[in-house]
Scaffold this motif. Structure first.
Motif, short mmCIF file in Angstrom:
data_model
loop_
_atom_site.label_atom_id
_atom_site.label_comp_id
_atom_site.label_asym_id
_atom_site.label_seq_id
_atom_site.Cartn_x
_atom_site.Cartn_y
_atom_site.Cartn_z
N PRO A 74 0.72 -1.17 -0.15
CA PRO A 74 0.14 0.01 0.04
C PRO A 74 0.87 1.34 0.06
O PRO A 74 0.45 2.38 -0.68
N SER A 75 2.08 1.19 0.45
CA SER A 75 2.92 2.29 0.60
C SER A 75 3.46 2.63 -0.77
O SER A 75 4.34 3.69 -0.88
N ASP A 76 3.57 1.68 -1.78
CA ASP A 76 4.22 1.74 -2.97
C ASP A 76 3.47 1.24 -3.97
O ASP A 76 3.52 0.47 -4.78
N VAL A 77 2.38 1.83 -4.40
CA VAL A 77 1.16 1.66 -5.26
C VAL A 77 1.96 1.97 -6.85
O VAL A 77 1.70 1.14 -7.71
N GLU A 78 2.89 2.77 -6.94
CA GLU A 78 3.68 3.27 -8.14
C GLU A 78 4.21 2.01 -8.83
O GLU A 78 4.24 2.02 -9.98
N THR A 79 4.97 1.18 -7.83
CA THR A 79 5.61 -0.01 -8.50
C THR A 79 4.68 -0.96 -9.37
O THR A 79 4.90 -1.50 -10.18
N LEU A 80 3.52 -1.39 -8.54
CA LEU A 80 2.68 -2.17 -9.02
C LEU A 80 2.12 -1.61 -10.11
O LEU A 80 1.75 -2.39 -11.07
N GLN A 81 1.78 -0.33 -10.15
CA GLN A 81 1.28 0.38 -11.58
C GLN A 81 2.23 0.17 -12.61
O GLN A 81 1.71 -0.23 -13.82
N ASP A 82 3.47 0.34 -12.44
CA ASP A 82 4.52 0.25 -13.29
C ASP A 82 4.57 -1.17 -13.94
O ASP A 82 4.76 -1.31 -15.06
N LEU A 83 4.50 -2.19 -12.96
CA LEU A 83 4.47 -3.60 -13.11
C LEU A 83 3.46 -3.93 -14.12
O LEU A 83 3.45 -4.82 -15.13
N VAL A 84 2.01 -3.48 -13.97
CA VAL A 84 1.07 -3.96 -14.72
C VAL A 84 1.27 -3.18 -15.95
O VAL A 84 0.91 -3.96 -17.12
#
Length: 118
Positions: A74-84
Motif C-alpha cells: 500500500p505504501s508503494d502503489v507506483e511500483t505495482l502500477q509500473d509492473l501492470v
C-alpha cells in the motif's frame, strides 16, 4: 470506331484473366479471415517483474491479470502500477509479433499478385 481493350484484357487477357484475378482475390480474402480468426483465438501472456504481474489475453484483448501478493504494498502503489503497465506492454509486443507472423505472408502476397500494388 476505336478499338479499346476491356478491363479483362487489361488485367490479364480476357475473361480468363479477370476470373483468375477474382479467384486469387477471394482466396487471399479467405486466408486473411482465417489469419484474423487465429489471432483472435490465440492466448498470449505478458509478464513483468519476473512474473510478479501476469497479463493474459488474446488477439482481441486482455482476459485476465494476476498479481503476486508479494508485490502489493500500500505504501508503494507506483511500483505495482509500473509492473501492470510493463506486463501489458509485453502482451502487446507478443500480440504484434503474432500478427506479423500470421499476416506477413499475406501482405507479401499482395505486392506480387495484384497489378499496381507491387
Amino acid at each position: 470506331m476505336t478499338d479499346t481493350p476491356d478491363l479483362g484484357d487489361l488485367l490479364g487477357g480476357g475473361d480468363d484473366g479477370l476470373s483468375g484475378l477474382l479467384a486469387q482475390a477471394q482466396q487471399m480474402q479467405e486466408q486473411l479471415l482465417k489469419a484474423q480468426q487465429e489471432i483472435a483465438a490465440t492466448e498470449l501472456t505478458g509478464t513483468a517483474g519476473g512474473g510478479l504481474v501476469t497479463v493474459t489475453g488474446t488477439g482481441g484483448g486482455v482476459t485476465a491479470i494476476t498479481i503476486d501478493p508479494k508485490v502489493v504494498d500500500p505504501s508503494d502503489v507506483e511500483t505495482l502500477q509500473d509492473l501492470v503497465v510493463g506486463a501489458l506492454a509485453d502482451l502487446d509486443a507478443k500480440r504484434q509479433a503474432l500478427t506479423a507472423e500470421k499476416m506477413g505472408p499475406l501482405s507479401a502476397g499482395l505486392g506480387g499478385g495484384l497489378p499496381g500494388l507491387g
